[in-house]
Design an enzyme around this catalytic site. Sequence first.
Site, PDB file in Angstrom:
ATOM      1  N   ASP A 101       1.055  -1.305   0.094  1.00  0.00           N
ATOM      2  CA  ASP A 101      -0.117   0.150   0.092  1.00  0.00           C
ATOM      3  C   ASP A 101       0.968   1.227  -0.024  1.00  0.00           C
ATOM      4  O   ASP A 101       1.444   1.671   1.039  1.00  0.00           O
ATOM      5  CB  ASP A 101      -0.971  -0.031   1.238  1.00  0.00           C
ATOM      6  N   ARG A 135     -13.193  -2.779  -6.437  1.00  0.00           N
ATOM      7  CA  ARG A 135     -14.246  -1.833  -7.193  1.00  0.00           C
ATOM      8  C   ARG A 135     -13.762  -2.579  -8.553  1.00  0.00           C
ATOM      9  O   ARG A 135     -12.934  -3.274  -8.887  1.00  0.00           O
ATOM     10  CB  ARG A 135     -13.864  -0.513  -7.343  1.00  0.00           C
ATOM     11  N   GLU A 163     -19.075  -9.318 -15.023  1.00  0.00           N
ATOM     12  CA  GLU A 163     -19.226  -8.822 -16.584  1.00  0.00           C
ATOM     13  C   GLU A 163     -19.342  -9.984 -17.446  1.00  0.00           C
ATOM     14  O   GLU A 163     -19.014 -10.909 -17.329  1.00  0.00           O
ATOM     15  CB  GLU A 163     -17.790  -7.931 -16.783  1.00  0.00           C
ATOM     16  N   HIS A 186     -22.237  -8.242  -6.724  1.00  0.00           N
ATOM     17  CA  HIS A 186     -21.806  -6.948  -5.620  1.00  0.00           C
ATOM     18  C   HIS A 186     -22.825  -6.899  -4.288  1.00  0.00           C
ATOM     19  O   HIS A 186     -23.373  -5.874  -3.898  1.00  0.00           O
ATOM     20  CB  HIS A 186     -22.484  -5.393  -6.659  1.00  0.00           C
ATOM     21  N   ALA A 201     -21.134  -5.516   0.811  1.00  0.00           N
ATOM     22  CA  ALA A 201     -21.629  -4.999   1.812  1.00  0.00           C
ATOM     23  C   ALA A 201     -23.054  -5.053   2.027  1.00  0.00           C
ATOM     24  O   ALA A 201     -23.727  -4.501   3.251  1.00  0.00           O
ATOM     25  CB  ALA A 201     -21.352  -3.382   1.773  1.00  0.00           C
TER      26      ALA A 201
END
Length: 391
Positions: free
Chosen positions: A169, A233, A260, A274, A277
């Site tokens: 990171d 994402r 996709e 998706h 969450a």
Amino acid sequence: MYKIKTYNKISVKGLDRFDRAKYEVASDINSPDGYILRSHKLHDETLPESVKAVARAGAGTNNVPVADYSKKGVVVFNAPGANANAVKELVLTGMLLSSRGIIRGMNWSNSLTDMTDAGEMSKLMEKQKSQFAGSELMGKTLGVVGLGAIGSMVAETALALGMNVIGYDPALSVEAAWRLPSQVARAENLQALLSRSDFITLHVPAIDATHHLINEESLKSVKAGAVLLNFAREAIVDAQAVVQSLDAKKLGMYICDFPEPVLLNRDDVYATPHIGASTAEAEENCAIMVADQLMDYLENGNIKNSVNFPAVQMERAGSDSARITFCNDNVSGVLGNVLSVLADHNVNVIDMVNKSRGELAYNIIDVEQTPAADVVAAIKAVEHVITVRVI
């Protein structure tokens, strides 16, 4: 009374945070002071001048035109970490599904509809189960790209399972570094992480710098047979490059939350719709967090967890005082000019704080008495001031 307009279905536990004596909350409000939303896209909608803040009940804000709102002085809040546990558990699920023949085994078992003898079925299971054998997570190496709230939780869980963990990171904050388990090894760059990891999980935001971070070139460094997991994402991964790597038997599997067309009906791709969450707990946590942040901003001018404004907190000077907040272009001289306006009108400053972030600066000034309308107008007229509020 403040007015809050809601989009999508927001958890009742979040909406109940608003005191109905001070707030009107509904989906059809005119001239709202703020928005609360989840996935609704605001890019093509006209923003009323009354809107002071937008609260996204989740981590990502790519459905909000943040840059445009910043120019108008609108604070955009999100809920970092509120859904971290939900995503962490789904990442763990993805690793387990990819390492064991769970889905293939269940599909095969459910195909045995012509069998009626339980004993014969049991014998067949014993004979065929070896084709669904997998491997254990213990001892394998997990590479975590992005070590924020979610990435650090995934790393900690992987360590508890006996895995080796490598982290990368380049934008690691001091707060995140303190939160990170000391056993996480640091990769010098993305290529080093990809080449050493049996599993790679992505936890970075979708920004220009991370667009197609995983692409044809970076996948050349991936360890043969590695499993790539993307619950961050869609834009972070070039799906076509992933398919090419899978076809070449370089990448072993791709587990993601972003189906996709090019990824469908492949045995080496598990794509969920998706749902990272999508737990009751995560939705409640996100709604509660952004509701509290929005109220604190509207009532006190404080800012926490904004994606476009600096974090600013200041205790009220006293019950008899008034508070002025204003944002401005981050150029020199603006605060001094505003203080000169207050001095010229004999408005005594009790306390103040000034913070900046990128091209924006934000100020809270507590004064002895509520400033008159001409004072507020004079502040608004100061060059580079964008918005002014008196609370």
